[in-house]
Write a protein that holds these residues in place. Structure first.
Motif, PDB file in Angstrom:
ATOM      1  N   ARG A 172       0.832  -1.221   0.000  1.00  0.00           N
ATOM      2  CA  ARG A 172       0.000   0.000   0.000  1.00  0.00           C
ATOM      3  C   ARG A 172       0.861   1.263   0.000  1.00  0.00           C
ATOM      4  O   ARG A 172       0.532   2.245  -0.658  1.00  0.00           O
ATOM      5  CB  ARG A 172      -0.929  -0.010   1.203  1.00  0.00           C
ATOM      6  N   GLU A 173       1.975   1.231   0.717  1.00  0.00           N
ATOM      7  CA  GLU A 173       2.848   2.410   0.772  1.00  0.00           C
ATOM      8  C   GLU A 173       3.378   2.781  -0.608  1.00  0.00           C
ATOM      9  O   GLU A 173       3.588   3.938  -0.918  1.00  0.00           O
ATOM     10  CB  GLU A 173       4.036   2.170   1.713  1.00  0.00           C
ATOM     11  N   ALA A 174       3.605   1.798  -1.462  1.00  0.00           N
ATOM     12  CA  ALA A 174       4.125   2.052  -2.801  1.00  0.00           C
ATOM     13  C   ALA A 174       3.053   2.612  -3.720  1.00  0.00           C
ATOM     14  O   ALA A 174       3.336   3.431  -4.587  1.00  0.00           O
ATOM     15  CB  ALA A 174       4.699   0.768  -3.388  1.00  0.00           C
ATOM     16  N   GLU A 175       1.827   2.169  -3.554  1.00  0.00           N
ATOM     17  CA  GLU A 175       0.750   2.617  -4.433  1.00  0.00           C
ATOM     18  C   GLU A 175       0.384   4.076  -4.227  1.00  0.00           C
ATOM     19  O   GLU A 175      -0.274   4.666  -5.057  1.00  0.00           O
ATOM     20  CB  GLU A 175      -0.490   1.757  -4.220  1.00  0.00           C
ATOM     21  N   SER A 176       0.798   4.663  -3.133  1.00  0.00           N
ATOM     22  CA  SER A 176       0.389   6.034  -2.827  1.00  0.00           C
ATOM     23  C   SER A 176       1.395   7.088  -3.292  1.00  0.00           C
ATOM     24  O   SER A 176       1.282   8.241  -2.922  1.00  0.00           O
ATOM     25  CB  SER A 176       0.165   6.173  -1.315  1.00  0.00           C
ATOM     26  N   TRP A 177       2.352   6.706  -4.128  1.00  0.00           N
ATOM     27  CA  TRP A 177       3.329   7.684  -4.609  1.00  0.00           C
ATOM     28  C   TRP A 177       2.693   8.701  -5.534  1.00  0.00           C
ATOM     29  O   TRP A 177       1.875   8.349  -6.378  1.00  0.00           O
ATOM     30  CB  TRP A 177       4.439   6.968  -5.388  1.00  0.00           C
ATOM     31  N   PRO A 178       3.119   9.957  -5.429  1.00  0.00           N
ATOM     32  CA  PRO A 178       2.648  10.955  -6.400  1.00  0.00           C
ATOM     33  C   PRO A 178       3.150  10.578  -7.794  1.00  0.00           C
ATOM     34  O   PRO A 178       4.273  10.144  -7.954  1.00  0.00           O
ATOM     35  CB  PRO A 178       3.303  12.268  -5.932  1.00  0.00           C
ATOM     36  N   GLY A 179       2.318  10.714  -8.773  1.00  0.00           N
ATOM     37  CA  GLY A 179       2.707  10.348 -10.129  1.00  0.00           C
ATOM     38  C   GLY A 179       2.415   8.898 -10.438  1.00  0.00           C
ATOM     39  O   GLY A 179       2.392   8.507 -11.582  1.00  0.00           O
ATOM     40  N   ASP A 180       2.207   8.087  -9.433  1.00  0.00           N
ATOM     41  CA  ASP A 180       1.797   6.692  -9.531  1.00  0.00           C
ATOM     42  C   ASP A 180       2.519   5.917 -10.633  1.00  0.00           C
ATOM     43  O   ASP A 180       1.975   5.703 -11.715  1.00  0.00           O
ATOM     44  CB  ASP A 180       0.287   6.615  -9.729  1.00  0.00           C
ATOM     45  N   PRO A 181       3.754   5.466 -10.369  1.00  0.00           N
ATOM     46  CA  PRO A 181       4.471   4.697 -11.387  1.00  0.00           C
ATOM     47  C   PRO A 181       3.839   3.331 -11.666  1.00  0.00           C
ATOM     48  O   PRO A 181       4.174   2.682 -12.643  1.00  0.00           O
ATOM     49  CB  PRO A 181       5.870   4.535 -10.782  1.00  0.00           C
TER      50      PRO A 181
END
Length: 167
Positions: free
Chosen positions: A149-158
Motif C-alpha cells: 500500500r505504501e508504494a501505491e500512494s506515490w505521487p505520479g503513480d508509477p
C-alpha cells in the motif's frame, strides 16, 4: 563455499528451513544460500524472498538459482533494486518456454528498502510492465500483481501501467 548437491560436508538443512503447517517453507537465505540447490524445487508452489538478496546479482543469477522451480505459481518479493532483476528474469525464454517460473500466476511486492525511493519504484514498475507484456504475449500471463500500500500512494503513480495489465 562451493555449491553442492549433497549435505555431507555442511550443517543440516533443517537448521535453516522452517516448516509451517507442513506446507510452507521459509529459508534464512543470509546463511543458507549455498543450500538452494538442495531444495525440492519441483514441489514448491510459493516462494517468498525477503531482503536477503545478496545471491541475486543479475537476472541470470536468479534464473540459475531457481531454474528447477517450474511449479511456482506465487512469488513474494520486497520492493528494492534486486526486484528489477526478477522482472528481467521473468522475460527470459529458453527452449520455447519461460525460463523462470513458467507457471507463475501472481507476484506480491512487499515493503522493502526501495519503498521510499521513487527511482527504484519507477524502474521496477517499468521493468514489471515489460515482463507482464512479454509473458502475456508468450502465452504465460501473470494474472495478479499485489503491491504494498505504501508504494501505491506515490505521487505520479508509477504503478498505473501495471494495474492496466493485471487484475
Amino acid at each position: 563455499h562451493q555449491l553442492r548437491r549433497g549435505l555431507a560436508d555442511h550443517e543440516p538443512l533443517s537448521r535453516y528451513v522452517e516448516f509451517l503447517n507442513g506446507d510452507d517453507m521459509g529459508l534464512d537465505l543470509g546463511h543458507a544460500c549455498h543450500y538452494l540447490p538442495c531444495l525440492p524445487y519441483p514441489t514448491i508452489l510459493t516462494i517468498t524472498i525477503d531482503e536477503e538478496l545478496e545471491f541475486i546479482s543479475s537476472a541470470s543469477s536468479l534464473s540459475t538459482a531457481f531454474s528447477e522451480a517450474k511449479a511456482v505459481c506465487h512469488l513474494r518479493i520486497p520492493i528494492n533494486f534486486h526486484a528489477i532483476y526478477l522482472c528481467e528474469a521473468l522475460e527470459e525464454v529458453r527452449g520455447g518456454t519461460f525460463a523462470l517460473f513458467p507457471r507463475l500466476e501472481s507476484v506480491t511486492f512487499n515493503t522493502g528498502t526501495g519503498i521510499k525511493d521513487v527511482d527504484i519504484q519507477t524502474s521496477l514498475a517499468l521493468a514489471l510492465v515489460n515482463a507482464l507484456l512479454k509473458r502475456r504475449d508468450g502465452g504465460a500471463p501473470i494474472d495478479e500483481v499485489r503491491i504494498a500500500r505504501e508504494a501505491e500512494s506515490w505521487p505520479g503513480d508509477p504503478w498505473i501501467g501495471v494495474r492496466e495489465l493485471v487484475r
